[in-house]
Design a protein around this motif. Structure first.
Motif, PDB file in Angstrom:
ATOM      1  N   GLU A   1      -0.979  -2.155 -15.765  1.00 58.65           N
ATOM      2  CA  GLU A   1      -1.362  -2.624 -16.972  1.00 58.65           C
ATOM      3  C   GLU A   1      -2.739  -3.042 -16.906  1.00 58.65           C
ATOM      4  OE1 GLU A   1       0.365  -2.406 -19.578  1.00 58.65           O
ATOM      5  OE2 GLU A   1       2.466  -2.221 -18.497  1.00 58.65           O
ATOM      6  N   ASP A   2      -3.260  -3.564 -15.602  1.00 67.40           N
ATOM      7  CA  ASP A   2      -4.560  -3.875 -15.714  1.00 67.40           C
ATOM      8  C   ASP A   2      -5.595  -3.089 -15.359  1.00 67.40           C
ATOM      9  OD1 ASP A   2      -6.992  -5.445 -15.282  1.00 67.40           O
ATOM     10  OD2 ASP A   2      -5.853  -7.008 -14.036  1.00 67.40           O
ATOM     11  N   SER A   3      -6.306  -2.527 -16.208  1.00 68.03           N
ATOM     12  CA  SER A   3      -7.332  -1.410 -15.917  1.00 68.03           C
ATOM     13  C   SER A   3      -8.583  -1.580 -15.401  1.00 68.03           C
ATOM     14  CB  SER A   3      -7.713  -0.666 -17.393  1.00 68.03           C
ATOM     15  OG  SER A   3      -8.489  -1.543 -18.183  1.00 68.03           O
ATOM     16  N   SER A   4      -8.756  -3.245 -15.126  1.00 71.06           N
ATOM     17  CA  SER A   4      -9.944  -3.642 -14.577  1.00 71.06           C
ATOM     18  C   SER A   4      -9.818  -3.542 -13.119  1.00 71.06           C
ATOM     19  CB  SER A   4     -10.277  -4.926 -14.743  1.00 71.06           C
ATOM     20  OG  SER A   4      -9.405  -5.971 -14.375  1.00 71.06           O
ATOM     21  N   LEU A   5      -8.731  -3.171 -12.436  1.00 67.43           N
ATOM     22  CA  LEU A   5      -8.402  -2.942 -11.017  1.00 67.43           C
ATOM     23  C   LEU A   5      -8.455  -1.367 -10.662  1.00 67.43           C
ATOM     24  CD1 LEU A   5      -5.881  -5.525 -10.497  1.00 67.43           C
ATOM     25  CD2 LEU A   5      -8.197  -5.797 -10.078  1.00 67.43           C
ATOM     26  N   VAL A   6      -8.873  -1.199  -9.256  1.00 63.75           N
ATOM     27  CA  VAL A   6      -8.815   0.216  -8.789  1.00 63.75           C
ATOM     28  C   VAL A   6      -7.401   0.348  -8.336  1.00 63.75           C
ATOM     29  CG1 VAL A   6      -9.719   1.963  -7.160  1.00 63.75           C
ATOM     30  CG2 VAL A   6     -11.426   0.046  -8.188  1.00 63.75           C
ATOM     31  N   ALA A   7      -6.735   1.466  -8.418  1.00 64.91           N
ATOM     32  CA  ALA A   7      -5.430   1.715  -7.998  1.00 64.91           C
ATOM     33  C   ALA A   7      -5.351   2.870  -7.191  1.00 64.91           C
ATOM     34  CB  ALA A   7      -4.437   1.864  -9.314  1.00 64.91           C
ATOM     35  N   ARG A   8      -4.401   2.890  -6.154  1.00 66.23           N
ATOM     36  CA  ARG A   8      -4.183   3.876  -5.297  1.00 66.23           C
ATOM     37  C   ARG A   8      -2.680   4.061  -4.987  1.00 66.23           C
ATOM     38  NH1 ARG A   8      -6.889   4.940   0.633  1.00 66.23           N
ATOM     39  NH2 ARG A   8      -5.867   6.764   1.277  1.00 66.23           N
ATOM     40  N   ARG A   9      -2.301   5.343  -5.328  1.00 63.60           N
ATOM     41  CA  ARG A   9      -0.877   5.575  -5.067  1.00 63.60           C
ATOM     42  C   ARG A   9      -0.514   5.832  -3.815  1.00 63.60           C
ATOM     43  NH1 ARG A   9       1.822   8.354  -9.539  1.00 63.60           N
ATOM     44  NH2 ARG A   9       3.970   8.830  -8.752  1.00 63.60           N
ATOM     45  N   LEU A  10       0.626   4.867  -3.426  1.00 67.31           N
ATOM     46  CA  LEU A  10       0.979   4.553  -1.928  1.00 67.31           C
ATOM     47  C   LEU A  10       2.234   5.787  -1.827  1.00 67.31           C
ATOM     48  CD1 LEU A  10       0.935   1.009  -1.577  1.00 67.31           C
ATOM     49  CD2 LEU A  10      -0.897   2.731  -0.914  1.00 67.31           C
ATOM     50  N   CYS A  11       3.198   5.778  -2.716  1.00 77.65           N
ATOM     51  CA  CYS A  11       4.343   6.689  -2.460  1.00 77.65           C
ATOM     52  C   CYS A  11       5.223   6.446  -3.746  1.00 77.65           C
ATOM     53  CB  CYS A  11       5.121   6.124  -1.319  1.00 77.65           C
ATOM     54  SG  CYS A  11       6.025   4.664  -1.524  1.00 77.65           S
ATOM     55  N   GLU A  12       6.170   7.569  -3.711  1.00 76.82           N
ATOM     56  CA  GLU A  12       7.129   7.232  -4.880  1.00 76.82           C
ATOM     57  C   GLU A  12       8.149   6.424  -4.773  1.00 76.82           C
ATOM     58  OE1 GLU A  12       6.742   9.553  -7.461  1.00 76.82           O
ATOM     59  OE2 GLU A  12       4.704  10.124  -6.590  1.00 76.82           O
TER      60      GLU A  12
ATOM     61  N   HIS B   1      -3.826   3.397   6.196  1.00 79.08           N
ATOM     62  CA  HIS B   1      -2.653   3.279   7.077  1.00 79.08           C
ATOM     63  C   HIS B   1      -1.248   3.073   6.114  1.00 79.08           C
ATOM     64  CE1 HIS B   1      -0.372   1.316  10.068  1.00 79.08           C
ATOM     65  NE2 HIS B   1       0.142   0.200   9.607  1.00 79.08           N
ATOM     66  N   LEU B   2      -1.600   2.517   5.023  1.00 80.84           N
ATOM     67  CA  LEU B   2      -0.160   2.407   4.182  1.00 80.84           C
ATOM     68  C   LEU B   2      -0.118   3.705   3.609  1.00 80.84           C
ATOM     69  CD1 LEU B   2      -0.856  -0.775   1.933  1.00 80.84           C
ATOM     70  CD2 LEU B   2       0.668  -0.695   3.880  1.00 80.84           C
TER      71      LEU B   2
ATOM     72  N   ALA C   1      -0.339   6.640   4.930  1.00 79.84           N
ATOM     73  CA  ALA C   1       0.250   7.513   5.876  1.00 79.84           C
ATOM     74  C   ALA C   1       1.576   7.154   6.272  1.00 79.84           C
ATOM     75  CB  ALA C   1      -0.810   7.649   7.178  1.00 79.84           C
ATOM     76  N   ASN C   2       2.047   5.896   6.231  1.00 73.47           N
ATOM     77  CA  ASN C   2       3.160   5.383   7.046  1.00 73.47           C
ATOM     78  C   ASN C   2       4.314   4.911   5.929  1.00 73.47           C
ATOM     79  OD1 ASN C   2       2.596   5.201  10.030  1.00 73.47           O
ATOM     80  ND2 ASN C   2       0.636   4.485   8.921  1.00 73.47           N
ATOM     81  N   LEU C   3       3.969   4.406   4.706  1.00 71.32           N
ATOM     82  CA  LEU C   3       4.916   3.955   3.934  1.00 71.32           C
ATOM     83  C   LEU C   3       6.000   4.710   3.429  1.00 71.32           C
ATOM     84  CD1 LEU C   3       5.867   1.152   2.701  1.00 71.32           C
ATOM     85  CD2 LEU C   3       4.179   1.723   0.652  1.00 71.32           C
ATOM     86  N   SER C   4       5.662   5.976   3.209  1.00 69.65           N
ATOM     87  CA  SER C   4       6.878   6.870   2.794  1.00 69.65           C
ATOM     88  C   SER C   4       8.054   6.933   3.649  1.00 69.65           C
ATOM     89  CB  SER C   4       5.915   8.165   2.458  1.00 69.65           C
ATOM     90  OG  SER C   4       5.376   8.077   1.206  1.00 69.65           O
ATOM     91  N   ASN C   5       7.373   7.151   5.130  1.00 67.31           N
ATOM     92  CA  ASN C   5       8.167   7.161   6.141  1.00 67.31           C
ATOM     93  C   ASN C   5       9.255   6.153   6.178  1.00 67.31           C
ATOM     94  OD1 ASN C   5       7.320   9.795   6.700  1.00 67.31           O
ATOM     95  ND2 ASN C   5       5.494   8.803   8.170  1.00 67.31           N
TER      96      ASN C   5
END
Length: 298
Positions: free
Chosen positions: A149-160, A283-284, A286-290
């Motif tokens: 919801e907050d467009s003032s922040l930068v977002a990076r998708r980590l996993c599904e 690091h997140l 590369a490893n979170l999906s696993n």
């Protein structure tokens, strides 16, 4: 330089909560800090703080000014850290927040692995199910799920991440499985931290308000109630996939499962070039999906 001294004093007072604490950090007297803040208010032509004998409170103008100045000082500190460490090795304090169960199960172990690789780091983790204002509360990163919801922040998708509506065989022994969203009104719904469930109908996001005699702001409690046949629950994959595989839970309304449930890392724009934030996000990713159930097959 006087103006910067005044701004630095003001930011320190607000961040630390008292003139005495700010004076200790700046290695000056409390009266000097108070004088600098008063001079800044005179210079700006507006009051920034309400002062009482025990507490300080920001005026509306002071709150706006503090947020802008705090970002400037944070930016200066990040620039100094980068210059002091030409090899860009993560250092300093890494602070992050996440939803409680997801953070405890998946984020904390990855943070600990990261610290083993980068021992110069310090870390502060806060796990809470409330929506945290990461700028106001001083966090580098927040882990969030679903639509942002907050467009003032930068977002990076980590996993599904996927959500299921589930019930136990014992529950369905007394009532037929729902095949349409309208049928939810005839079911006992176990309500979590939100009283609406999210679906997709022909690709369009839809929220359905649910009601029931059971409510708790805890995923593990929801899971336990659903396993014991108390009703239907909407839960993410990492709670339910092993129980779906064993037959302890049955997934329903799969045709309406919505896809907008990914896991994201969000952070203030001025953190983008921070070595510690950049490396930790890599690091997140590369490893979170696993670590999450079912991610290897999706």
């Amino acid at each position: 330089m006087q103006r910067w001294d005044r701004i630095e004093a003001f930011v320190a007072v607000v961040r630390l909560g008292t003139f005495a604490a700010a004076a200790g950090e700046l290695s000056v007297s409390p009266s000097h800090v108070s004088r600098l803040v008063s001079q800044l208010e005179t210079q700006l032509g507006t009051a920034l703080l309400y002062r009482t004998t025990r507490q300080i409170h920001l005026t509306d103008e002071g709150r706006l000014y503090y947020h802008q100045c705090r970002q400037l000082f944070d930016g200066f500190r990040e620039a100094e850290a980068a210059l002091n460490d030409l090899q860009a090795r993560p250092r300093g304090l890494l602070s992050l927040t996440s939803a409680t169960t997801f953070g405890e199960r998946f984020i904390a172990p990855l943070v600990n692995d990261f610290l083993l690789e980068h021992p110069r780091l310090e870390v502060r983790m806060q796990f809470t199910n409330r929506q945290v204002d990461i700028i106001d509360e001083g966090f580098d990163i927040a882990i969030r799920m679903g639509r942002l919801e907050d467009s003032s922040l930068v977002a990076r998708r980590l996993c599904e991440r996927h959500e299921y509506v589930v019930g136990a065989p014992a529950y369905f022994a007394h009532i037929s499985q729902p095949h349409a969203l309208a049928e939810l009104v005839h079911h006992r719904c176990l309500v979590g931290s939100r009283d609406h469930w999210r679906f997709a109908v022909e690709g369009v996001r839809r929220e359905v308000r649910v009601r029931g005699a059971w409510q708790a702001n805890s995923g593990p409690a929801l899971l336990d109630a659903s396993l014991k046949g108390l009703g239907l629950a909407q839960l993410p994959d990492y709670y339910v996939e092993e129980h779906l595989a064993s037959g302890a839970l049955i997934s329903v309304l799969d045709a309406y499962r919505h896809a907008d449930t990914a896991v994201w890392a969000v952070f203030p724009r001025h953190r983008q070039r921070s070595p510690k934030v950049h490396r930790f996000l890599d690091h997140l990713v590369a490893n979170l999906s696993n670590r999450l159930p079912g991610q290897h097959s999706s």
